[in-house]
Design an enzyme around this catalytic site. Structure first.
Site, PDB file in Angstrom:
ATOM      1  N   ASN A   9      24.314  41.063  94.377  1.00 11.43           N
ATOM      2  CA  ASN A   9      25.327  40.155  93.821  1.00 11.43           C
ATOM      3  C   ASN A   9      26.535  40.152  94.757  1.00 11.43           C
ATOM      4  OD1 ASN A   9      27.280  38.863  92.302  1.00 11.43           O
ATOM      5  ND2 ASN A   9      27.435  40.480  90.745  1.00 11.43           N
ATOM      6  N   LYS A  11      29.177  38.430  94.539  1.00 12.49           N
ATOM      7  CA  LYS A  11      30.431  38.139  93.818  1.00 12.49           C
ATOM      8  C   LYS A  11      31.233  37.081  94.579  1.00 12.49           C
ATOM      9  CE  LYS A  11      30.105  42.637  91.746  1.00 12.49           C
ATOM     10  NZ  LYS A  11      30.750  43.801  91.161  1.00 12.49           N
ATOM     11  N   HIS A  96      27.295  38.970  83.317  1.00 10.20           N
ATOM     12  CA  HIS A  96      27.837  40.041  84.160  1.00 10.20           C
ATOM     13  C   HIS A  96      29.142  40.533  83.537  1.00 10.20           C
ATOM     14  CE1 HIS A  96      29.692  42.166  87.454  1.00 10.20           C
ATOM     15  NE2 HIS A  96      28.468  42.335  87.919  1.00 10.20           N
ATOM     16  N   GLU A  98      31.902  41.293  84.690  1.00  5.66           N
ATOM     17  CA  GLU A  98      33.144  40.657  85.148  1.00  5.66           C
ATOM     18  C   GLU A  98      33.371  39.340  84.423  1.00  5.66           C
ATOM     19  OE1 GLU A  98      32.251  41.067  89.307  1.00  5.66           O
ATOM     20  OE2 GLU A  98      32.528  43.221  89.043  1.00  5.66           O
ATOM     21  N   GLU A 168      24.174  47.757  83.354  1.00  3.78           N
ATOM     22  CA  GLU A 168      25.273  48.094  84.257  1.00  3.78           C
ATOM     23  C   GLU A 168      26.422  48.701  83.453  1.00  3.78           C
ATOM     24  OE1 GLU A 168      25.224  45.589  88.076  1.00  3.78           O
ATOM     25  OE2 GLU A 168      26.133  44.339  86.536  1.00  3.78           O
ATOM     26  N   GLY A 174      31.690  49.027  90.862  1.00  7.14           N
ATOM     27  CA  GLY A 174      32.741  48.961  91.879  1.00  7.14           C
ATOM     28  C   GLY A 174      33.652  50.172  91.902  1.00  7.14           C
ATOM     29  N   SER A 214      27.563  50.749  91.475  1.00  6.62           N
ATOM     30  CA  SER A 214      27.742  51.609  92.655  1.00  6.62           C
ATOM     31  C   SER A 214      26.427  52.121  93.245  1.00  6.62           C
ATOM     32  CB  SER A 214      28.689  52.773  92.321  1.00  6.62           C
ATOM     33  OG  SER A 214      29.961  52.283  91.955  1.00  6.62           O
TER      34      SER A 214
HETATM   35  P1  PGA Z   1      28.756  47.506  92.541  1.00 10.21           P
HETATM   36  O1  PGA Z   1      28.553  46.193  91.610  1.00 10.21           O
HETATM   37  O2  PGA Z   1      27.433  47.819  93.154  1.00 10.21           O
HETATM   38  O3  PGA Z   1      29.784  47.101  93.558  1.00 10.21           O
HETATM   39  O4  PGA Z   1      29.231  48.605  91.637  1.00 10.21           O
HETATM   40  C1  PGA Z   1      27.421  46.054  90.824  1.00 10.21           C
HETATM   41  C2  PGA Z   1      27.496  44.754  90.052  1.00 10.21           C
HETATM   42  O5  PGA Z   1      28.585  44.390  89.605  1.00 10.21           O
HETATM   43  O6  PGA Z   1      26.485  44.056  89.859  1.00 10.21           O
END
Ligand code: PGA
Length: 251
Positions: A9, A11, A96, A98, A168, A174, A214
Site C-alpha cells: 500500500n 498510501k 483501511h 487511515e 492491521e 507506521g 510495520s
Molecule cells: P506500515 O503500514 O507497514 O507502514 O505500518 C501498513 C498499512 O497501513 O497497510
C-alpha cells in the site's frame, strides 16, 4: 493450500513518474524469478495508469486504495469501482484504518463500498484492527469481530469467497511496532472462526487473511510463518523495491 499474498500500500506517496519507476524496479528485481506469493501493488489513483502501463499483464497485480459506492453520478472527487476495473485494477482496499480514523469512515459506508467493489468485479482487501486502548482493555477480539460482522455479515458465500481480509492492529501501523507472530496468529484464528460461524468451514478454510503493521524484510518471515497468516499488507516498506522484494523473497 491457501495462496499467499504480499500487497504493498503506497498510501499518498509517489507521483505517476516515481510510481512508474518503482514499478519498473520491482519487475526488474523479479528478474524472471517466480515468487511463491502473489504480489499486489496499491498506488494512489493518479499513479495507477502509469503503473498499470508497466505491470499490466505481468505477475504483479494492481489495486486502488479506495472507491466510492455508486457506479457513477454526481459525486465530485470520487472514483467508482467500474472506473478502476476498466483501468485494469483487480483489487481495492476497503476500510483501511487511515480512512476509518482520519476520514471517519464507518461500517455502514464501508459495507456499501465493499459491495460496490464486488459488484464491479474487484477483489476487496477489507481491513480491520483495534486501537491500542482497545487492546489494553482486552477488547481487541470483540472490536475486530464487530468490524467484520458489520460489513461482511449478509454476504453470499460466493461474495465472501472473493474478499481478502487484512488484520492491521492500528497501533502497529507506521509505528515500527509489530504484533508478535503469536498475537497475529491468535487474531487470525479468531477471524477464521468468525468466518466459519457465519459462512461454514470451506469458506473459512479458504479465506486469505493478511497481517499488516510495520512489516519489513527483517520481521516478515516470522510473521508469514505464523499459523493462519496468509501474507502481508505492507505500507512503508513497499515504497522501495529492495525492501518490498525482501519481503516477497525472504532470505
Ligand atoms: P506500515 O503500514 O507497514 O507502514 O505500518 C501498513 C498499512 O497501513 O497497510
Amino acid at each position: 493450500m491457501r495462496r499467499k499474498v504480499i500487497a504493498g500500500n503506497w498510501k499518498m506517496n509517489l507521483d505517476h513518474r516515481q510510481g512508474e519507476t518503482l514499478a519498473r524496479e520491482l519487475l526488474g528485481g523479479l528478474n524472471g524469478r517466480k515468487p511463491s506469493v502473489e504480489i499486489i501493488i496499491i498506488p494512489p489513483f493518479t499513479t495507477l495508469p502509469s503503473v498499470l502501463g508497466v505491470v499490466g499483464g505481468t505477475i504483479i497485480g494492481c489495486g486502488a486504495q479506495d472507491l466510492w459506492y455508486e457506479d457513477k453520478g454526481a459525486f465530485t472527487g470520487e472514483i467508482s469501482g467500474p472506473m478502476l476495473k476498466s483501468l485494469g485494477c483487480d483489487y481495492v482496499l476497503v476500510g483501511h484504518s487511515e480512512r476509518r480514523h482520519i476520514r471517519g469512515e464507518d461500517s455502514e459506508l464501508l459495507s456499501r463500498k465493499l459491495r460496490a467493489a464486488l459488484r464491479a468485479g474487484l477483489i476487496p482487501i477489507f481491513c480491520v484492527g483495534e486501537l491500542l486502548p482497545e487492546r489494553e482493555k482486552g477488547k481487541a477480539e470483540t472490536v475486530v469481530v464487530e468490524q467484520l460482522r458489520q460489513v461482511l455479515g449478509g454476504l453470499e458465500k460466493e461474495e465472501i469467497s472473493r474478499v481478502i481480509i487484512a488484520y492491521e492492529p492500528v497501533w502497529a501501523i507506521g509505528t515500527g511496532k509489530t504484533a508478535t507472530p503469536e498475537d497475529a496468529s491468535q487474531m487470525h484464528g479468531v477471524i477464521r472462526n468468525f468466518l466459519e460461524e457465519l459462512f461454514g468451514s470451506p469458506v473459512s478454510a479458504a479465506a486469505v487473511i493478511l497481517y499488516g503493521g510495520s512489516v519489513k524484510p527483517e520481521n516478515a518471515s516470522r510473521l508469514l510463518a505464523a499459523a493462519d497468516v496468509d501474507g502481508a499488507l505492507v505500507g512503508g516498506a513497499s515504497l522501495q523495491a529492495s525492501s518490498f522484494l525482501g519481503i516477497v523473497f525472504p532470505s
